[in-house]
Enzyme design. Structure first.
Site, PDB file in Angstrom:
ATOM      1  CG  ASP A  82     -60.496-130.503   6.671  1.00  0.00           C
ATOM      2  OD1 ASP A  82     -61.585-130.066   6.841  1.00  0.00           O
ATOM      3  OD2 ASP A  82     -59.357-130.610   7.141  1.00  0.00           O
ATOM      4  CB  ILE A 253     -59.158-140.290   8.002  1.00  0.00           C
ATOM      5  CG1 ILE A 253     -60.241-140.540   7.633  1.00  0.00           C
ATOM      6  CG2 ILE A 253     -57.614-140.615   8.661  1.00  0.00           C
ATOM      7  CD1 ILE A 253     -60.136-142.071   7.200  1.00  0.00           C
ATOM      8  CB  THR A 255     -55.621-138.121  14.375  1.00  0.00           C
ATOM      9  OG1 THR A 255     -56.309-136.536  14.727  1.00  0.00           O
ATOM     10  CG2 THR A 255     -55.220-138.492  16.108  1.00  0.00           C
TER      11      THR A 255
HETATM   12  P1  13P Z   1     -59.120-135.976  13.256  1.00  0.00           P
HETATM   13  O1  13P Z   1     -58.647-135.722  13.610  1.00  0.00           O
HETATM   14  O2  13P Z   1     -60.239-137.217  13.897  1.00  0.00           O
HETATM   15  O3  13P Z   1     -58.676-137.111  12.219  1.00  0.00           O
HETATM   16  O4  13P Z   1     -60.441-135.469  12.160  1.00  0.00           O
HETATM   17  C1  13P Z   1     -59.768-134.742  11.196  1.00  0.00           C
HETATM   18  C2  13P Z   1     -61.142-133.620  10.020  1.00  0.00           C
HETATM   19  O5  13P Z   1     -61.906-133.449  10.639  1.00  0.00           O
HETATM   20  C3  13P Z   1     -60.250-132.828  10.085  1.00  0.00           C
HETATM   21  O6  13P Z   1     -60.784-131.866   9.086  1.00  0.00           O
HETATM   22  O1  G3H Z   2     -60.018-130.991  11.794  1.00  0.00           O
HETATM   23  C1  G3H Z   2     -58.120-130.309  11.923  1.00  0.00           C
HETATM   24  C2  G3H Z   2     -57.492-131.034  10.665  1.00  0.00           C
HETATM   25  O2  G3H Z   2     -56.952-132.237  11.673  1.00  0.00           O
HETATM   26  C3  G3H Z   2     -56.037-130.300  10.670  1.00  0.00           C
HETATM   27  O3  G3H Z   2     -55.499-129.690  11.519  1.00  0.00           O
HETATM   28  O4  G3H Z   2     -55.384-127.467  11.041  1.00  0.00           O
HETATM   29  O5  G3H Z   2     -53.365-129.103  12.620  1.00  0.00           O
HETATM   30  O6  G3H Z   2     -53.985-129.360   9.593  1.00  0.00           O
HETATM   31  P1  G3H Z   2     -54.343-128.675  11.405  1.00  0.00           P
HETATM   32 ZN    ZN Z   3     -62.592-131.131  10.536  1.00  0.00          ZN
END
Ligand code: 13P
Ligand code: G3H
Ligand code: ZN
EC number: 4.1.2.13
Length: 307
Positions: A82, A253, A255
Site C-alpha cells: 500500500d 479499508i 481506519t
Molecule cells: P481509510 O483511512 O479510509 O481506512 O483508508 C485506507 C487507505 O486508503 C489505505 O491505503
Molecule cells: O493510507 C494509509 C493507510 O491507512 C496506512 O496508514 O501508514 O499509518 O499504516 P499507516
Molecule cells: Zn490509501
C-alpha cells in the site's frame, strides 16, 4: 493456490458490479480477523501492507504472518504493498513474493509521476506482478504527509497516464480521504467524474482509497469508554456500494479496523479492570475485526461467494 494476482479478482468485480476489500494489516489479530471473515463469506481478499506496517511489524514478520494465513486457507488472496513511495520499496516486496504493488507518485508533478510509475511497471511486469498507481490527491493524512485539499483526478490526464505508464489499476480522487475525519458537511463523491473516467478507459479497474465508513457504533463505543474522537465521519455505506457497482474494483479499508479494535479494547478494559492477560482484549479485538469485515463484505463490497 491461494496467493493470486488481482487480475482475475478484478475481472469478476468489474463485470459483476462488486468490489474486493483491501484491508491494511499490521499484526496477527488483524490478519486472523480478516481471514476468518473472508472464509465465512467465501470472499476474495487483498491484504495490504503500508510503510507504517513495515516499520511497526518488520517486513519479514508481517510477510510470514500473511504466509501463515495462506497456508490455512483456500481463498484467493492478494498480497499488496500500500502506498509504495519509491522504486526500492516496490522492488523489495516484489522480490519478497507480493503479487501486487502500489506506486504512489500522486504528490509528484504529472510527468514525474509517470516516469516513476513506468519504472515500477517495467520491473513488476517482468515478474508477473500487478501495479496500482495514483493520479489526483486525497485530502487527509497519509504516511505522515498532510494534504489540506483534494485535487480531483482529471479524466483526460487519467487516460494519458494509463497509456504512458502501462499501470494495471488506478487510484483516483473523487472526494474520499484517509483517516477518520473525511467530511465536515454532507458526504458526497463525484460519481460523474468516476463515470467519465470509466467511459474513457473502459474495463480498467479503479481503486478507492480512504474508503472507511467510520462505523458510528465504534466511534460511540470508543468515546463512551474514554476516547476523544468526536466529529469523526466516513464515507456512507450506500455511496461505497454505488462505487463498487461501477468501475471501482478495490476499496481500501484501514481506519475502520483501527476504530473497531480501539473501541472494543477500551470497553473490555473498562469492564474488566482486574484482567491483564493480553489475549483477553486482543481476542475481543480480533472478533470485532472479523465482524466488521464480514459486514463490509456483505453490505458494502458485495463480494460474498465470489471465490
Ligand atoms: P481509510 O483511512 O479510509 O481506512 O483508508 C485506507 C487507505 O486508503 C489505505 O491505503
Ligand atoms: O493510507 C494509509 C493507510 O491507512 C496506512 O496508514 O501508514 O499509518 O499504516 P499507516
Ligand atoms: Zn490509501
Amino acid at each position: 493456490m491461494p496467493l493470486v494476482s488481482p487480475k482475475q479478482m478484478f475481472k469478476g468485480a468489474y463485470t459483476g458490479g462488486y468490489a474486493i476489500g483491501a484491508f491494511n494489516v499490521n499484526n496477527m489479530e488483524i490478519i486472523q480477523g480478516i481471514m476468518e471473515a473472508g472464509s465465512e463469506e467465501q470472499a476474495p481478499l487483498i491484504l495490504q501492507v503500508s510503510a507504517g506496517a513495515k516499520k511497526y511489524a518488520g517486513l519479514g514478520y508481517i510477510t510470514k504472518l500473511m504466509e501463515a494465513a495462506l497456508l490455512e486457507t483456500d481463498l484467493p488472496v492478494v498480497l499488496h504493498l500500500d502506498h509504495g513511495a519509491n522504486f526500492e520499496i516496490c522492488k523489495e516486496v516484489i522480490d519478497g513474493g507480493f503479487t501486487s504493488v502500489m506506486i504512489d507518485g500522486s504528490h509528484l508533478p504529472f510527468d514525474e509521476n509517470i516516469a516513476l510509475t513506468k519504472q515500477v511497471v517495467e520491473y513488476a511486469h517482468d515478474k508477473g506482478v500487478w501495479v496500482e498507481a495514483e493520479l489526483g490527491r486525497l485530502a487527509g493524512v497519509e504516511e505522515d504527509v498532510v494534504s489540506e485539499e483534494h485535487i480531483y483526478t482529471d479524466p483526460d490526464e487519467a487516460v494519458e497516464f494509463v497509456e504512458r505508464t502501462g499501470c494495471d489499476s488506478l487510484a483516483i480522487a473523487i472526494g474520499t480521504s484517509h483517516g477518520a475525519y473525511k467530511f465536515t458537511g454532507v458526504a458526497k463523491l463525484d460519481f460523474e467524474r468516476l463515470d467519465k473516467i470509466a467511459s474513457l478507459i473502459p474495463d480498467f479497474p479503479i481503486v478507492l482509497h480512504g474508503a472507511s465508513s467510520v462505523v458510528p457504533e465504534f466511534v460511540v463505543m470508543a468515546n463512551e469508554f474514554g476516547a476523544n474522537i468526536g466529529g469523526a465521519k466516513g464515507v456512507p455505506e450506500d455511496l461505497l456500494r454505488k462505487a463498487a457497482s461501477k468501475a471501482v474494483c478495490k476499496i481500501n479499508i484501514d481506519t475502520d479496523i483501527r476504530l473497531a479494535m480501539t473501541a472494543v479494547i477500551r470497553k473490555f478494559m473498562a469492564e474488566n479492570p482486574t484482567e491483564f492477560d493480553p489475549r483477553g482484549y486482543l481476542g475481543e479485538a480480533r472478533k470485532a475485526v472479523k465482524e466488521m469485515v464480514r459486514h463490509k463484505i456483505t453490505n458494502v463490497l458485495g463480494c460474498s461467494n465470489k471465490v
